[in-house]
Motif scaffolding. Structure first.
Motif, PDB file in Angstrom:
ATOM      1  N   ASN A 344       0.729  -1.376   0.081  1.00 19.17           N
ATOM      2  CA  ASN A 344       0.018  -0.071  -0.138  1.00 19.17           C
ATOM      3  C   ASN A 344       0.881   1.183  -0.035  1.00 19.17           C
ATOM      4  O   ASN A 344       0.521   2.133  -0.575  1.00 19.17           O
ATOM      5  N   LYS A 347       4.059   1.156  -3.318  1.00 22.66           N
ATOM      6  CA  LYS A 347       3.871   1.166  -4.826  1.00 22.66           C
ATOM      7  C   LYS A 347       3.754   2.634  -5.110  1.00 22.66           C
ATOM      8  O   LYS A 347       3.706   2.973  -6.309  1.00 22.66           O
ATOM      9  N   SER A 348       4.161   3.700  -4.039  1.00 22.73           N
ATOM     10  CA  SER A 348       4.020   4.915  -4.437  1.00 22.73           C
ATOM     11  C   SER A 348       5.376   5.576  -4.083  1.00 22.73           C
ATOM     12  O   SER A 348       5.570   6.897  -4.028  1.00 22.73           O
ATOM     13  N   SER A 376      -4.268  -7.020 -10.917  1.00 26.07           N
ATOM     14  CA  SER A 376      -4.474  -6.049  -9.781  1.00 26.07           C
ATOM     15  C   SER A 376      -4.477  -6.719  -8.272  1.00 26.07           C
ATOM     16  O   SER A 376      -4.433  -5.976  -7.200  1.00 26.07           O
ATOM     17  N   SER A 379      -1.824  -5.353  -5.769  1.00 28.02           N
ATOM     18  CA  SER A 379      -1.345  -4.346  -6.534  1.00 28.02           C
ATOM     19  C   SER A 379       0.051  -4.859  -7.339  1.00 28.02           C
ATOM     20  O   SER A 379       0.990  -4.206  -7.631  1.00 28.02           O
ATOM     21  N   MET A 381       0.604  -5.130 -10.612  1.00 27.98           N
ATOM     22  CA  MET A 381       1.185  -4.261 -11.724  1.00 27.98           C
ATOM     23  C   MET A 381       1.905  -3.101 -11.145  1.00 27.98           C
ATOM     24  O   MET A 381       2.894  -2.846 -11.524  1.00 27.98           O
ATOM     25  N   ASP A 382       1.542  -2.485 -10.081  1.00 25.76           N
ATOM     26  CA  ASP A 382       2.234  -1.187  -9.632  1.00 25.76           C
ATOM     27  C   ASP A 382       3.628  -1.736  -8.919  1.00 25.76           C
ATOM     28  O   ASP A 382       4.717  -1.089  -9.249  1.00 25.76           O
ATOM     29  N   MET A 383       3.500  -2.845  -8.480  1.00 21.27           N
ATOM     30  CA  MET A 383       4.924  -3.287  -7.711  1.00 21.27           C
ATOM     31  C   MET A 383       5.696  -3.729  -8.492  1.00 21.27           C
ATOM     32  O   MET A 383       6.781  -3.534  -8.504  1.00 21.27           O
ATOM     33  N   ARG A 385       6.366  -2.482 -11.395  1.00 21.91           N
ATOM     34  CA  ARG A 385       6.914  -1.310 -11.942  1.00 21.91           C
ATOM     35  C   ARG A 385       7.839  -0.903 -11.199  1.00 21.91           C
ATOM     36  O   ARG A 385       9.024  -0.418 -11.328  1.00 21.91           O
ATOM     37  N   GLN A 386       7.700  -0.848  -9.836  1.00 17.10           N
ATOM     38  CA  GLN A 386       8.459  -0.465  -8.713  1.00 17.10           C
ATOM     39  C   GLN A 386       9.820  -1.361  -8.678  1.00 17.10           C
ATOM     40  O   GLN A 386      10.874  -0.709  -8.323  1.00 17.10           O
TER      41      GLN A 386
END
Length: 586
Positions: A344, A347-348, A376, A379, A381-383, A385-386
């Motif tokens: 959570n 990812k940012s 999804s 998360s 997809m987001d991770m 990229r990270q």
């Protein structure tokens, strides 16, 4: 005191002695829901710190605070109708208690704010089947407790409070705060530091750091509403800034490469890196036979291969994020947060992804992750990229009609398809799923059922799944050999985390250590470490195997050192928490 209580009750305009008693009992039944939750969870998962007698007083105060605040909210919603408000309070506290107890059986934690933010994942059919498998016969107590409440509820006469009577309810939560201050004064009197009172107030009731490092303790002492409110506030506010002192401490630790890099090791001459993360894989499956059948014959053969590094004594370092935490540890060299689902926050922020490291070392390398779920889920997809991955392949890439998690035959079919299309160097991370709980029944895709009357049925079902997974890992490794990719690849096989012994009906009867295999790592057997180690060490060891030098080599220690020193301790947890929440790499 007796006169004050009598005056308080008379002021609530609840007519009739019997009616007063019934309303008090209904309130206590609401509080009983929360107390039952706390003692069930603390009894099965244990708190991080020892609980002293005054902390049980804080627990009761926290329950009174939670129940009263909920009651006041519902009194405002129902326009001061006490009977209806108590019913709503009882329903909420009962559902919250049952949900937390069920959640703790799977995750070993209270439900956190971050878990509520991942409701779409928890509501996934697969996850619901796992959680429902944790329902026990003892949960019938909730039904009996609810029936008793309904029986009394039907006997009570409705009451509509006046505005002044409603305000008197605020005395209860205010009184609990006084209890909190009293217990802190008891602690402070034992501490000679000048700031001990305010330090203890912050640490026990308001500090995000305490909540992160000791979530069980904080929930028990502070109660659900305060912890959820603090966590929600943290999520809505900007990440905390690292002080100059904190950043200096992290810099000093991260740049200390004495235990993170082995200068004598000769780099593994490979073009590709393949990382297979096996779901809930326990070391005990190695060399184990059920009914004369080896559970993991392929992996056993690797274990016996002198050119393969094998360590079956690795400890799982996951937190409440389970599988997503396993990936996070392997891909960043950091420990996950203890009371928050790490992805959570992660990812940012910017992270030192393993894929990013490898792409810098292997020019032109393409990095991909292959997962059995939707992009999804947790998360992913987001991770990805990270972590520095270029592509993410999931169940929808296997088949547009896919509507559930891929089994291990399907996931390795997908991996072989993508490997065959690759024309250059690649880093592939493959996640399996077939060994995931529940273990109440054997997996549908299993072609061999392992059975032994001396073993619990759930353990046999788990071993059946392990046999199935082993078969398809072996099939994939054989395919790599046929395509000429096996010898050109550094191959790591390990677990995302352990399988919980309690889910196998083996609580306290088996080791929860997980295994690590490193193939083609050019690791000299007489120089490596084979004793107890940590998941945190894998990131660092991979970089060491490939002779990658960088300011950041993770917080783990290399297993190529014979004089290995344990890497996971309170300091490592604090540094990881500060790095994640403070945006150290931003």
């Amino acid at each position: 005191m007796k006169g004050m209580i009598k005056k308080f009750i008379n002021g609530l305009d609840i007519k009739g002695h019997k009616n007063v008693v019934l309303y008090v009992v209904l309130y206590l039944l609401c509080a009983g829901n929360m107390l039952f939750m706390h003692y069930m969870i603390s009894g099965t998962t244990q708190t991080e710190d020892y609980l002293y007698c005054y902390e049980y007083i804080d627990n009761i105060a926290g329950v009174v605070f939670d129940v009263t605040i909920l009651l006041i909210i519902f009194l405002l919603v129902t326009r001061r109708r006490l009977k209806c408000s108590l019913l709503m309070t009882f329903i909420v506290t009962l559902l919250w208690s049952f949900s937390n107890i069920l959640y703790s059986r799977f995750f070993g934690q209270y439900i956190s704010w971050s878990a509520l933010m991942q409701t779409s994942n928890l509501a996934n059919g697969f996850m619901l089947s796992c959680l429902s498998d944790g329902v026990a016969c003892g949960d019938l107590l909730f039904v009996l407790w609810g029936a008793f409440f309904v029986y009394l509820y039907r006997s009570v006469r409705p009451v509509r409070l006046t505005s002044s009577s409603l305000l008197k309810f605020l005395l209860l939560p205010l009184g609990t705060l006084c209890c909190n201050v009293l217990t802190v004064l008891i602690i402070a009197s034992q501490n000679e530091a000048n700031d001990s009172f305010w330090w203890n107030m912050d640490r026990r009731f308001y500090s995000s750091l305490q909540s992160t490092l000791s979530p069980q303790y904080t929930n028990f002492v502070s109660g659900s509403l305060r912890v959820l409110t603090m966590s929600a506030w943290e999520d809505m506010t900007v990440s905390r800034n690292l002080s100059a002192e904190e950043r200096a401490q992290i810099d000093k630790e991260a740049r200390n490469h004495d235990l993170r890099r082995t200068s004598e090791h000769q780099r593994a001459e490979v073009d590709n890196v393949i990382f297979i993360i096996v779901e809930s894989y326990l070391s005990l499956t190695s060399d184990m036979k059920v009914g004369g059948v080896e559970v993991t014959p392929c992996l056993n053969a690797l274990k016996r291969d002198s050119s393969v590094y094998y360590n079956g004594r690795m400890r799982s370092n996951i937190s409440i994020g389970e599988s997503s935490d396993g990936q996070f540890i392997y891909m960043t060299g950091l420990l996950p947060l203890r009371s928050t689902i790490t992805v959570n926050k992660a990812k940012s922020i910017k992270l030192p992804g393993l894929a990013t490291h490898l792409k810098k070392t292997f020019r032109g390398m393409k990095a991909r992750m292959i997962i059995p779920t939707l992009p999804s889920f947790w998360s992913q997809m987001d991770m990805c990229r990270q972590y520095g991955f270029d592509d993410l392949f999931s169940e929808t890439d296997y088949s547009p009609e896919a509507c559930s998690c891929l089994n291990d035959e399907q996931i390795f079919d997908l991996a072989m398809r993508e490997d065959s299309l690759n024309t250059g160097s690649f880093f592939s991370t493959i996640l399996t799923m077939s060994m995931h709980s529940p273990y109440s029944y054997p997996i549908e895709s299993a072609d061999t059922l392992l059975r032994d009357g001396s073993l619990p049925e759930k353990l046999c079902n788990y071993l059946t799944a392990a046999h199935y997974t082993d078969k398809h890992i072996g099939r994939y490794l054989q395919w790599l050999k046929e395509k000429g990719l096996y010898e050109k690849s550094l191959i790591i096989i390990t677990a995302d985390h352990h399988a919980h012994a309690r889910m196998l009906d083996m609580d306290g009867k088996l080791s929860e250590d997980i295994p690590l295999y490193i193939i083609n790592g050019n690791i000299k057997p007489d120089e490596a470490f084979y004793g107890p180690c940590n998941q945190l060490d894998v990131y660092t060891t991979i970089l060491d195997v490939l002779s990658i030098d960088d300011d950041w080599l993770g917080l783990g220690h290399s297993l190529l050192h014979k004089d290995y020193v344990p890497s996971v301790n309170e300091k490592t947890n604090r540094f990881s928490e500060a790095i994640i929440c403070g945006g150290y790499f931003n």
